[in-house]
Design an enzyme around this catalytic site. Structure first.
Site, PDB file in Angstrom:
ATOM      1  N   GLU A  51      -5.008 -11.408   8.442  1.00 54.16           N
ATOM      2  CA  GLU A  51      -5.973 -10.323   8.213  1.00 54.16           C
ATOM      3  C   GLU A  51      -7.260 -10.807   7.553  1.00 54.16           C
ATOM      4  OE1 GLU A  51      -3.869  -7.215   6.058  1.00 54.16           O
ATOM      5  OE2 GLU A  51      -2.818  -8.637   4.801  1.00 54.16           O
ATOM      6  N   HIS A  69       0.840  -1.200   0.000  1.00 51.35           N
ATOM      7  CA  HIS A  69       0.000   0.000   0.000  1.00 51.35           C
ATOM      8  C   HIS A  69       0.876   1.252   0.000  1.00 51.35           C
ATOM      9  CE1 HIS A  69      -3.644  -2.274   0.345  1.00 51.35           C
ATOM     10  NE2 HIS A  69      -3.239  -2.880   1.430  1.00 51.35           N
ATOM     11  N   ASP A 122      -7.794  -4.538   7.321  1.00 59.92           N
ATOM     12  CA  ASP A 122      -8.358  -5.678   6.591  1.00 59.92           C
ATOM     13  C   ASP A 122      -9.054  -6.651   7.538  1.00 59.92           C
ATOM     14  OD1 ASP A 122      -7.945  -5.268   3.833  1.00 59.92           O
ATOM     15  OD2 ASP A 122      -5.807  -5.679   4.073  1.00 59.92           O
TER      16      ASP A 122
HETATM   17  C1  3PY Z   1      -4.229  -3.542   7.143  1.00 58.94           C
HETATM   18  O1  3PY Z   1      -4.636  -2.685   7.940  1.00 58.94           O
HETATM   19  O2  3PY Z   1      -4.942  -4.427   6.651  1.00 58.94           O
HETATM   20  C2  3PY Z   1      -2.837  -3.524   6.733  1.00 58.94           C
HETATM   21  O3  3PY Z   1      -2.412  -4.397   6.013  1.00 58.94           O
HETATM   22  C3  3PY Z   1      -1.969  -2.379   7.165  1.00 58.94           C
HETATM   23  O4  3PY Z   1      -1.512  -1.675   6.057  1.00 58.94           O
HETATM   24 MG    MG Z   2      -3.953  -5.392   4.926  1.00 64.35          MG
END
Ligand code: 3PY
Ligand code: MG
Length: 271
Positions: free
Chosen positions: A168, A64, A194
């Protein structure tokens, strides 16, 4: 054995002194159960000061961020001999991405969306040379000249690289034991946003559903003798809240801390 100092002969804090065959002070921090704090940076930032400011690692994010891994190489190389270890988050769990990051000199690899044991095993294999893995060899680079022979770098990086799968998704939550028990995995790193989206509580970091998931991840990491981490501390929440929950690996934004330090220093001058 006498400790030897890799890299530039310059004054630096004790943790800068690594034992022979040790490329990261951070590997030992994680293994001994201490908390590791890093920050994020990119090629637009001169990391030479940040890397000796006290952080344990500097994270170069290529998922990102507007940057590609190969753009990070000069910044990673500018960290040679400094306290903080350079970590790269690859955009996906792919051998070619991991290889680019390692060739640039990364001492830690973070891969997003690791959901199964097989994915964690594939990540570890991409990070290590045969027989522990199938990393392709450049023959040069990655070693920063810190090792007398490239072969020494190969043996050391196989042992000392910090390998960080990101947790995540709901699927990863169901496979925590399977992922955490893969040999070579050092940290279960939560992608805070996420994970909240997957749990259907988008960005609601304080709610019970979310907090229960964090507790489950911290417990799985502790059970397998590895660290649990948060990629970032959610807005309005305190790092120590997460430390008290058992988390041991964070990034913190360095800008506000740098501003405070500069303001304090300037405030001390009569004018
Ligand atoms: C998330 O918050 O999902 C991340 O991967 C942090 O960038
Ligand atoms: Mg992420």
């Amino acid at each position: 054995k006498m400790p030897i100092v890799f890299g530039l002969a310059r004054a630096c804090v004790t943790s800068c002194v690594r034992k022979q065959g040790q490329m990261n002070a951070i590997k030992q921090i994680i293994k001994s159960g201490k908390t590791a704090i890093g920050t994020t940076a990119g090629p637009n930032i001169d990391v030479s000061v940040l890397a000796d400011a006290g952080f344990d690692f500097i994270l170069f994010d290529t998922q990102h961020s507007p940057y590609e891994i190969k753009q990070m190489a000069p910044s990673i190389q500018a960290m040679r001999g400094k306290k903080a270890a350079p970590f790269v988050r690859v955009a996906a769990n792919q051998a070619d991405q991991i290889c680019f990051a390692l060739d640039a000199g990364a001492r830690g690899i973070i891969a997003p969306m690791i959901n199964t044991r097989a994915e964690a095993e594939a990540m570890v294999r991409s990070c290590r040379y045969y027989p522990q893995g199938n990393r392709s060899n450049a023959g040069v680079r990655g070693e920063w000249g810190e090792f007398p022979k490239y072969r020494d770098y190969m043996d050391t990086v196989n042992k000392e690289l910090v390998i960080v799968p990101m947790i995540e998704t709901k699927q990863a939550l169901e496979n925590l034991d399977a992922i955490a028990s893969v040999p070579g995995v050092d940290v279960l790193l939560i992608g805070p946003s996420d994970l909240s989206i997957e749990l259907d509580v988008p960005l609601d970091y304080a709610c019970d559903t979310y907090q229960r998931a964090l507790d489950k991840i911290a417990a799985a990491a502790a059970k397998h003798g590895i660290a649990a981490g948060m990629y970032f501390i959610p807005p309005g929440m305190e790092p120590n809240f997460f430390v008290d929950k058992g988390f041991k690996f964070f990034t913190m934004p360095w800008g506000p801390w740098a501003t405070t330090g500069i303001q304090n220093a300037i405030g001390g001058i009569k004018r």
